[in-house]
Design a protein around this motif. Structure first.
Motif, PDB file in Angstrom:
ATOM      1  N   ASP A 597       0.786  -1.065  -0.075  1.00  0.00           N
ATOM      2  CA  ASP A 597       0.052  -0.004   0.042  1.00  0.00           C
ATOM      3  C   ASP A 597       0.822   1.442   0.025  1.00  0.00           C
ATOM      4  O   ASP A 597       0.615   2.389  -0.508  1.00  0.00           O
ATOM      5  N   ALA A 598       1.982   1.242   0.748  1.00  0.00           N
ATOM      6  CA  ALA A 598       2.789   2.340   0.945  1.00  0.00           C
ATOM      7  C   ALA A 598       3.662   2.830  -0.358  1.00  0.00           C
ATOM      8  O   ALA A 598       4.017   3.937  -0.740  1.00  0.00           O
ATOM      9  N   VAL A 599       4.123   1.691  -1.343  1.00  0.00           N
ATOM     10  CA  VAL A 599       4.910   2.001  -2.519  1.00  0.00           C
ATOM     11  C   VAL A 599       4.129   1.527  -3.695  1.00  0.00           C
ATOM     12  O   VAL A 599       3.192   0.838  -3.822  1.00  0.00           O
ATOM     13  N   GLU A 600       4.532   2.507  -4.746  1.00  0.00           N
ATOM     14  CA  GLU A 600       3.950   1.834  -6.222  1.00  0.00           C
ATOM     15  C   GLU A 600       4.627   0.520  -6.840  1.00  0.00           C
ATOM     16  O   GLU A 600       4.048   0.001  -7.667  1.00  0.00           O
ATOM     17  N   GLY A 601       6.057   0.501  -6.442  1.00  0.00           N
ATOM     18  CA  GLY A 601       6.908  -0.636  -7.068  1.00  0.00           C
ATOM     19  C   GLY A 601       6.723  -1.848  -6.508  1.00  0.00           C
ATOM     20  O   GLY A 601       5.839  -2.197  -5.919  1.00  0.00           O
ATOM     21  N   GLN A 631       0.907  -9.726  -7.691  1.00  0.00           N
ATOM     22  CA  GLN A 631       1.498 -11.002  -8.344  1.00  0.00           C
ATOM     23  C   GLN A 631       2.889 -10.424  -9.202  1.00  0.00           C
ATOM     24  O   GLN A 631       3.525 -11.403  -9.207  1.00  0.00           O
ATOM     25  N   VAL A 632       2.746  -9.256  -9.650  1.00  0.00           N
ATOM     26  CA  VAL A 632       4.116  -9.012 -10.197  1.00  0.00           C
ATOM     27  C   VAL A 632       4.967  -7.982  -9.338  1.00  0.00           C
ATOM     28  O   VAL A 632       6.156  -7.778  -9.575  1.00  0.00           O
ATOM     29  N   ARG A 633       4.259  -7.537  -8.358  1.00  0.00           N
ATOM     30  CA  ARG A 633       5.080  -6.511  -7.552  1.00  0.00           C
ATOM     31  C   ARG A 633       5.831  -7.321  -6.309  1.00  0.00           C
ATOM     32  O   ARG A 633       6.758  -6.505  -5.747  1.00  0.00           O
ATOM     33  N   LEU A 634       5.538  -8.392  -5.811  1.00  0.00           N
ATOM     34  CA  LEU A 634       6.012  -9.011  -4.708  1.00  0.00           C
ATOM     35  C   LEU A 634       6.916 -10.178  -4.958  1.00  0.00           C
ATOM     36  O   LEU A 634       6.796 -10.911  -5.938  1.00  0.00           O
ATOM     37  N   ARG A 635       8.114 -10.271  -4.468  1.00  0.00           N
ATOM     38  CA  ARG A 635       9.010 -11.325  -4.577  1.00  0.00           C
ATOM     39  C   ARG A 635       9.616 -11.796  -3.319  1.00  0.00           C
ATOM     40  O   ARG A 635       9.682 -11.098  -2.290  1.00  0.00           O
ATOM     41  N   VAL A 636       9.647 -12.976  -3.344  1.00  0.00           N
ATOM     42  CA  VAL A 636      10.535 -13.729  -2.075  1.00  0.00           C
ATOM     43  C   VAL A 636      11.854 -14.235  -2.366  1.00  0.00           C
ATOM     44  O   VAL A 636      12.172 -14.882  -3.427  1.00  0.00           O
ATOM     45  N   ALA A 637      12.940 -14.163  -1.624  1.00  0.00           N
ATOM     46  CA  ALA A 637      14.311 -14.392  -2.160  1.00  0.00           C
ATOM     47  C   ALA A 637      14.892 -14.809  -0.889  1.00  0.00           C
ATOM     48  O   ALA A 637      14.794 -14.269   0.127  1.00  0.00           O
ATOM     49  N   GLY A 638      15.701 -15.939  -1.181  1.00  0.00           N
ATOM     50  CA  GLY A 638      16.584 -16.097   0.081  1.00  0.00           C
ATOM     51  C   GLY A 638      17.999 -15.100  -0.116  1.00  0.00           C
ATOM     52  O   GLY A 638      18.010 -14.393  -1.150  1.00  0.00           O
ATOM     53  N   SER A 639      18.641 -15.076   0.963  1.00  0.00           N
ATOM     54  CA  SER A 639      19.523 -14.164   1.317  1.00  0.00           C
ATOM     55  C   SER A 639      20.676 -14.099   0.151  1.00  0.00           C
ATOM     56  O   SER A 639      20.943 -12.857  -0.304  1.00  0.00           O
ATOM     57  N   LEU A 640      21.070 -15.134  -0.287  1.00  0.00           N
ATOM     58  CA  LEU A 640      22.026 -15.346  -1.396  1.00  0.00           C
ATOM     59  C   LEU A 640      21.252 -15.124  -2.546  1.00  0.00           C
ATOM     60  O   LEU A 640      22.210 -14.517  -3.566  1.00  0.00           O
ATOM     61  N   LEU A 645      20.144  -7.371  -6.300  1.00  0.00           N
ATOM     62  CA  LEU A 645      18.504  -6.988  -6.757  1.00  0.00           C
ATOM     63  C   LEU A 645      18.336  -5.790  -5.833  1.00  0.00           C
ATOM     64  O   LEU A 645      19.119  -5.413  -4.791  1.00  0.00           O
ATOM     65  N   GLU A 646      17.043  -5.080  -6.348  1.00  0.00           N
ATOM     66  CA  GLU A 646      16.759  -3.999  -5.591  1.00  0.00           C
ATOM     67  C   GLU A 646      15.194  -4.032  -5.570  1.00  0.00           C
ATOM     68  O   GLU A 646      14.558  -4.243  -6.318  1.00  0.00           O
ATOM     69  N   TYR A 647      14.646  -3.483  -4.572  1.00  0.00           N
ATOM     70  CA  TYR A 647      13.318  -3.414  -4.358  1.00  0.00           C
ATOM     71  C   TYR A 647      12.747  -1.930  -3.920  1.00  0.00           C
ATOM     72  O   TYR A 647      13.630  -1.439  -3.076  1.00  0.00           O
ATOM     73  N   ASP A 648      11.505  -1.308  -4.055  1.00  0.00           N
ATOM     74  CA  ASP A 648      11.284  -0.329  -3.452  1.00  0.00           C
ATOM     75  C   ASP A 648      11.125  -0.187  -1.989  1.00  0.00           C
ATOM     76  O   ASP A 648      11.284   0.449  -1.089  1.00  0.00           O
ATOM     77  N   ALA A 649      10.595  -1.494  -1.587  1.00  0.00           N
ATOM     78  CA  ALA A 649      10.297  -1.631  -0.151  1.00  0.00           C
ATOM     79  C   ALA A 649      10.763  -3.223   0.121  1.00  0.00           C
ATOM     80  O   ALA A 649      10.669  -4.283  -0.751  1.00  0.00           O
ATOM     81  N   VAL A 650      11.326  -3.414   1.339  1.00  0.00           N
ATOM     82  CA  VAL A 650      11.850  -4.905   1.786  1.00  0.00           C
ATOM     83  C   VAL A 650      11.423  -5.351   3.132  1.00  0.00           C
ATOM     84  O   VAL A 650      11.088  -4.278   4.179  1.00  0.00           O
ATOM     85  N   VAL A 651      10.985  -6.411   3.129  1.00  0.00           N
ATOM     86  CA  VAL A 651      10.592  -6.996   4.518  1.00  0.00           C
ATOM     87  C   VAL A 651      11.713  -8.366   4.735  1.00  0.00           C
ATOM     88  O   VAL A 651      11.891  -9.132   4.060  1.00  0.00           O
ATOM     89  N   LEU A 652      12.645  -8.002   5.936  1.00  0.00           N
ATOM     90  CA  LEU A 652      13.601  -9.024   6.184  1.00  0.00           C
ATOM     91  C   LEU A 652      13.285  -9.864   7.440  1.00  0.00           C
ATOM     92  O   LEU A 652      12.937  -9.373   8.338  1.00  0.00           O
ATOM     93  N   VAL A 653      13.154 -10.947   7.072  1.00  0.00           N
ATOM     94  CA  VAL A 653      12.571 -12.050   7.992  1.00  0.00           C
ATOM     95  C   VAL A 653      13.601 -12.577   8.863  1.00  0.00           C
ATOM     96  O   VAL A 653      14.497 -13.124   8.224  1.00  0.00           O
ATOM     97  N   GLU A 654      13.676 -12.409  10.418  1.00  0.00           N
ATOM     98  CA  GLU A 654      14.889 -13.207  11.058  1.00  0.00           C
ATOM     99  C   GLU A 654      16.245 -12.990  10.528  1.00  0.00           C
ATOM    100  O   GLU A 654      16.915 -13.841   9.956  1.00  0.00           O
ATOM    101  N   PRO A 655      16.846 -11.572  10.819  1.00  0.00           N
ATOM    102  CA  PRO A 655      17.917 -11.370  10.408  1.00  0.00           C
ATOM    103  C   PRO A 655      19.118 -12.027  10.860  1.00  0.00           C
ATOM    104  O   PRO A 655      20.165 -12.284  10.491  1.00  0.00           O
TER     105      PRO A 655
END
Length: 691
Positions: A597-601, A631-640, A645-655
């Protein structure tokens, strides 16, 4: 005139010039088509000279058409207003009017350098620099930088907040954009560096290293295309990364550059699976060379253990021990196994000749030449030789090391029992494939370099996709700080006669033994004396608020000069939330919804590698809803996987799990924390990850 009407008036003025450029482009396309048709007409004549002229005309016309018909987003993107009153337009392609006056200067041409290098301190006779934004053939906006206020004519309009800041505020999409309209001076110096030798481009997160390297590839081909007729190869860390950058070079009019991930460098295989860090480090170590070489000298599984042949009524027999000694004798001749069939045949025939004689009476031995000619010509001998000295395929040899006893026999004291078990299990499972026996093998990215090493050691020819030994004119290696010694060897073979562009950041390194990797790198690069280094120091990706948190986790481990300076502040502090394990899934879904909701990208969810599939399962609804932009805006990636890559916003789970899974610890966390351009949310059980 009101600011809004000033902007609109300037847009309309630039639209008139852009219309003129596209009209001229249409004329040039028609001329190129006619030139190609003329070439084909020449081919109707039968004498050799006409056929040669046809080939030249058709080649040149086809190449011209390919350039002219490229879908250039923002064909004209810049304008320079000079002290002498001239206006020069800069774009993706050079276009001249019928009188050969430039309508647009190619961004790679020397005359366009001022668009990137002029500053208020060194204006290079540029009064105003204008960046023009377009959608298709329509001018949509523009921004100006006034570099010489005292030289500006009365009434010269200056529009907007500056091109760079406007570009940084744009939403990110699923693919990297080119930065041709906003290359900064320190970046342009690296782009236009001389072609020969080795060019190193270093810099922290967000400094534009990858984009600079890709624009450098386009520049080198423009400046001296013939020199790089051997090809330009760009190597990156993963297929996801290569897909992310895949549109940049075509958008610059270059579609001949090869893009390969590290798991795709070896022809005939594509590997994307990543080993756990400790296992990848083991496979990437230089000690694997000795193990692989010893493996090639072993008897292949199911090899025949006895050779029996009859000569002049006498049964000649070579037992397993004798055959083993003969095999060792062949290997001592230092001929690669796949090219040693003749040596193997001769050694076997010599063994049979010795078996035909009486050890106590050498004079009783039959003449060697007739025996060798007779036995060597028999089909039964050829059949035995095929089974006893087969052509070795690298994938077969590596799969044989899935037997822990076999691996232990060649490793000796070079591997611990735990390492033997980890490696053999990995190769056994990879050879069986994801679906078990008989499936397509599932080699890892680290395995690709080992298979390439085996290919060379075994003597297999290395022909590339274009049917030649795979040597390139120029290699660009991105995220070079992460390459293992074995991966450097793999690339070194392809760059024996190449110039290089090496891109990386020591602070983001995931390879624990820097000295070993550095030695392998120097060996791969060869004895090149010409070297130049560019340090990019400005972070264009992260806001100051995000980068401050990221830098805080590695500040004790890296030199201050390795931390770039952010160029902007947004006022949005990262959100760090303490979450109990049982609430992690719900907290992740909530954070994703907030950021969408907060970012367009784009929004990226980054987690430790072992959690990737679990976290993707939490977000199944957001990922799979075909009617949702997520569907096209959300991506899930392992740390490696997230590196580069870059995103407008990131959720980092269990640093803390990201720190724990990598031998470089907080450097891996630093990478994950620097993927966001606008917003960052961290979900953690506690504060242990902060150090």
């Amino acid at each position: 005139m009101a600011p809004g009407s000033t902007r609109q008036g300037e847009i309309e003025a630039e639209q008139r010039h852009v219309d003129r450029v596209y009209a001229r482009l249409a004329q040039l396309r028609e001329e190129a088509k006619e030139l190609r048709s003329a070439g084909y007409r020449l081919g109707q004549e039968r004498h050799p000279g006409a056929l040669f002229e046809r080939d030249v005309l058709v080649f040149q016309a086809s190449r011209m058409l390919r350039e002219l018909e490229t879908e250039h987003e923002g064909l004209v993107f810049g304008r320079l207003d000079k002290v002498d009153g001239q206006a020069q337009y800069v774009g993706r392609l050079g276009v001249r009017d019928p009188d050969f006056e430039p309508l647009v200067i190619d961004w790679r041409a020397p005359a366009a350098a001022a668009f990137y290098r002029a500053t208020p301190e060194e204006p290079m006779e540029v009064v105003r620099r204008r960046t023009i934004r377009s959608f298709g053939q329509r001018v949509t906006d523009l921004t100006d930088d006034l570099l010489m206020p005292d030289a500006a004519p009365d009434g010269m309009p200056v529009v907007g907040e500056g091109s760079l800041m406007a570009d940084l505020s744009r939403a990110r999409g699923p693919a990297m954009r080119d930065i041709v309209a906003t290359i900064q001076r320190e970046q342009d110096e690296a782009v236009r560096a001389p072609a020969g030798g080795i060019t190193e481009i270093t810099g922290g997160p967000g400094t534009g290293k990858t984009a600079v390297a890709l624009h450098r590839a386009a520049y080198l081909l423009y400046a001296d295309r013939r020199r790089f007729s051997g090809g330009v190869l760009v190597v990156g860390p993963s297929p996801v990364f290569m897909d992310y950058i895949s549109r940049v070079l075509p958008s610059l009019g270059e579609d001949t550059v090869e893009l390969r991930s590290l798991g795709d460098v070896l022809d005939g295989m594509t590997a994307s699976r990543l080993d756990p860090p400790a296992l990848a480090e083991l496979k990437g170590s230089g000690r694997m060379r000795r193990i692989l070489k010893a493996a090639l000298a072993l008897d292949p599984p199911s090899v025949p253990t006895e050779l029996r042949m009859v000569y002049q009524g006498q049964v000649l027999r070579l037992d397993a021990a004798t055959l083993g000694e003969i095999r060792r004798e062949v290997h001592r001749q230092r001929v690669t196994p796949n090219r040693a069939r003749k040596e193997a045949a001769n050694a076997l025939l010599n063994g049979l000749w010795r078996a035909a004689g009486d050890p106590d009476d050498p004079s009783s031995s039959p003449r060697r030449e007739p025996l060798v000619a007779d036995l060597g010509d028999r089909s039964e001998f050829d059949s035995f030789l095929d089974r006893w000295w087969p052509q070795l395929r690298p994938t077969e040899v590596l799969s044989w090391l899935g037997d822990p006893a076999r691996l232990a026999s060649v490793a000796g004291r070079g591997l611990s029992a735990e390492q033997v078990e980890a490696l053999s299990t990995s190769w056994r499972e990879a050879a069986a494939g994801r679906d078990g026996e008989g499936a397509e093998p599932d080699w890892s990215v680290a395995d690709a370099a080992l298979l390439d090493e085996l290919r060379v050691m075994a003597g297999e020819r290395g022909e590339g996709r274009r049917g030649r030994e795979f040597f390139y004119g120029h290699l660009i290696v991105d995220e070079a700080q992460d390459l293992s010694p074995m991966q450097w060897r793999m690339l070194g073979r392809r760059g024996q006669y190449a110039s290089w562009t090496i891109v990386g950041d020591p602070a983001q390194s995931s390879w624990p033994n820097r000295d070993e990797s550095e030695k392998a790198r120097e060996s791969a690069l060869g004895k090149v004396k010409t070297r130049r280094r560019f340090q990019l120091s400005t972070n264009y990706r992260n806001s100051a608020e995000i980068f401050e948190l990221a830098a805080s986790v590695v500040r004790d481990e890296v030199a201050p000069m390795e931390l770039p300076k952010p160029v902007r502040s947004t006022g949005w502090q990262p959100s760090v939330r303490t979450v109990a394990p049982a609430e992690l899934a719900a907290a992740c879904r909530l954070a994703v919804d907030e950021l969408l909701d907060a970012v367009e990208g784009t929004v990226g969810v980054i987690t430790a590698m072992h959690r990737r599939d679990e976290v993707a399962g939490w977000l199944n609804d957001q990922l799979a809803d075909g009617t949702d932009p997520a569907q096209v805006r959300l991506r899930v990636a392992g740390s490696l996987e997230a590196k580069g890559l870059e995103y407008d916003a990131v959720v980092l789970v269990e640093p803390s799990e990201v720190v724990a899974e990598s031998s470089t610890g907080r450097r891996a966390l630093y990478v994950a924390l620097t993927r966001a351009t606008q917003r960052l949310t961290v979900l953690a059980q506690d504060d242990s990850w902060r150090g």
